[in-house]
Design a protein around this motif. Structure first.
Motif, mmCIF file in Angstrom:
data_model
loop_
_atom_site.group_PDB
_atom_site.id
_atom_site.type_symbol
_atom_site.label_atom_id
_atom_site.label_comp_id
_atom_site.label_asym_id
_atom_site.label_seq_id
_atom_site.Cartn_x
_atom_site.Cartn_y
_atom_site.Cartn_z
ATOM 1 N N TYR A 170 0.879 -1.155 0.000
ATOM 2 C CA TYR A 170 0.000 0.000 0.000
ATOM 3 C C TYR A 170 0.924 1.214 0.000
ATOM 4 C CZ TYR A 170 -3.874 -2.985 1.649
ATOM 5 O OH TYR A 170 -4.836 -3.954 1.802
ATOM 6 N N LYS A 217 -3.245 7.749 -2.546
ATOM 7 C CA LYS A 217 -2.825 6.399 -2.185
ATOM 8 C C LYS A 217 -2.984 5.466 -3.361
ATOM 9 C CE LYS A 217 -7.429 5.164 -0.491
ATOM 10 N NZ LYS A 217 -8.277 4.853 0.683
ATOM 11 N N TYR A 218 -2.175 4.411 -3.357
ATOM 12 C CA TYR A 218 -2.365 3.280 -4.247
ATOM 13 C C TYR A 218 -2.613 2.056 -3.375
ATOM 14 C CZ TYR A 218 -1.608 -0.664 -7.280
ATOM 15 O OH TYR A 218 -1.783 -1.847 -7.950
ATOM 16 N N ILE A 219 -3.751 1.409 -3.640
ATOM 17 C CA ILE A 219 -4.059 0.163 -2.930
ATOM 18 C C ILE A 219 -4.106 -0.984 -3.918
ATOM 19 C CG2 ILE A 219 -5.708 -1.011 -1.426
ATOM 20 C CD1 ILE A 219 -4.270 1.369 -0.131
ATOM 21 N N THR A 220 -4.890 -0.799 -4.976
ATOM 22 C CA THR A 220 -5.004 -1.794 -6.029
ATOM 23 C C THR A 220 -5.657 -1.116 -7.221
ATOM 24 O OG1 THR A 220 -5.773 -4.021 -6.560
ATOM 25 C CG2 THR A 220 -7.274 -2.625 -5.321
ATOM 26 N N ILE A 272 0.949 -5.076 2.773
ATOM 27 C CA ILE A 272 -0.408 -5.575 2.996
ATOM 28 C C ILE A 272 -0.430 -6.639 4.081
ATOM 29 C CG2 ILE A 272 -2.231 -6.965 1.951
ATOM 30 C CD1 ILE A 272 -1.778 -5.491 -0.646
ATOM 31 N N TYR A 315 -7.229 3.008 4.062
ATOM 32 C CA TYR A 315 -5.991 2.547 4.655
ATOM 33 C C TYR A 315 -5.048 3.671 5.031
ATOM 34 C CZ TYR A 315 -7.608 -1.892 2.774
ATOM 35 O OH TYR A 315 -8.355 -3.003 2.490
ATOM 36 N N GLU A 316 -5.355 4.886 4.583
ATOM 37 C CA GLU A 316 -4.429 5.964 4.884
ATOM 38 C C GLU A 316 -4.547 6.381 6.334
ATOM 39 O OE1 GLU A 316 -6.956 6.026 2.858
ATOM 40 O OE2 GLU A 316 -8.101 7.887 2.976
#
Lengths: 114, 117
Positions: free
Chosen positions: A32, A49-52, A96, B104-105
């Motif tokens: 993440y 952000k980059y998650i997916t 993750i 998630y941040e």
């Protein structure tokens, strides 16, 4: 263990020009990835952000970042810099599979020159 | 996103004394984090605080020096004990965003700027 590298302590760019702030990461699993900005005497503000999903993510104030898995990079970009973008930028990573701690890079001071 | 406040915003303290920093969140959160940031430098995680359990400290930080309380889901304190000039720093608390799926941040408080003389 997870880690983040920001190879440039300082980036200078002229107002109106595109800007790039570099970030590379290392994690044991899938990452993440986050960008934060800190203005003088202020706390950290979340940018994006980059998650997916899509490798190109868009965030606040016209910033975007591109996730590149093969190069383990997550560079921050903006097509046209503003003087008000001058600030300290931090890249952060979380594995993750790990607990929820973020690991931050050393920070890059961006100066946009009028 | 969560709104976080910290008290005090800044303080100047004498060596050998202790300072307790408060962190208040406007929503219930499971985990709170305490960081230290030397001016112009990166953030270093001190500890993670879960409500109802002992805080988990990172390497180089110990409970005797940085005791943490987490009495409920919206509040935490960090105490900097027996201070020395090396403790001069900015202390920030943070929470993971919102609690909803995909957030998630982490969101950060404004920080407490501590100077030890």
């Amino acid at each position: 263990a997870q880690s983040v590298a920001q190879p440039e302590d300082q980036v200078n760019v002229a107002e109106g020009n595109p800007l790039t702030v570099k970030c590379t990461y290392s994690v044991s699993g899938n990452p993440y990835l986050f960008w934060y900005v800190q203005y003088p005497n202020r706390g950290l503000q979340f940018l994006l952000k980059y998650i997916t999903g899509d490798n190109l993510v868009k965030g606040s104030y016209g910033f975007e970042a591109e996730f590149n898995k093969s190069q383990t990079s997550f560079h921050l970009k903006k097509p046209s810099a503003l003087v008000s973008d001058s600030a300290l930028y931090f890249c952060a990573v979380r594995d993750i599979g790990s607990a929820r701690q973020l690991t931050f890079g050393s920070g890059t001071q961006l100066t946009v020159l009028p | 996103s969560a709104v976080i406040s910290q008290k005090p915003s800044r303080d100047i303290c004498q060596r050998g004394t202790s300072l307790t920093i408060q962190c208040q969140v406007d929503s219930q959160v499971t985990m709170m984090f305490w960081y230290r940031q030397q001016p112009g430098q990166s953030l270093t995680l001190i500890a993670t605080a879960n409500q109802g359990s002992e805080a988990t400290y990172e390497s180089g930080f110990v409970i005797d020096k940085f005791p943490i309380s987490r009495p409920n889901l919206t509040f935490s304190t960090l105490t900097v004990s027996n201070m020395s000039p090396e403790d001069s720093s900015i202390y920030l608390c943070s929470v993971e965003g919102g609690g909803t799926s995909g957030d998630y941040e982490q969101y950060f408080g404004p920080g407490t700027r501590l100077t030890v003389t």
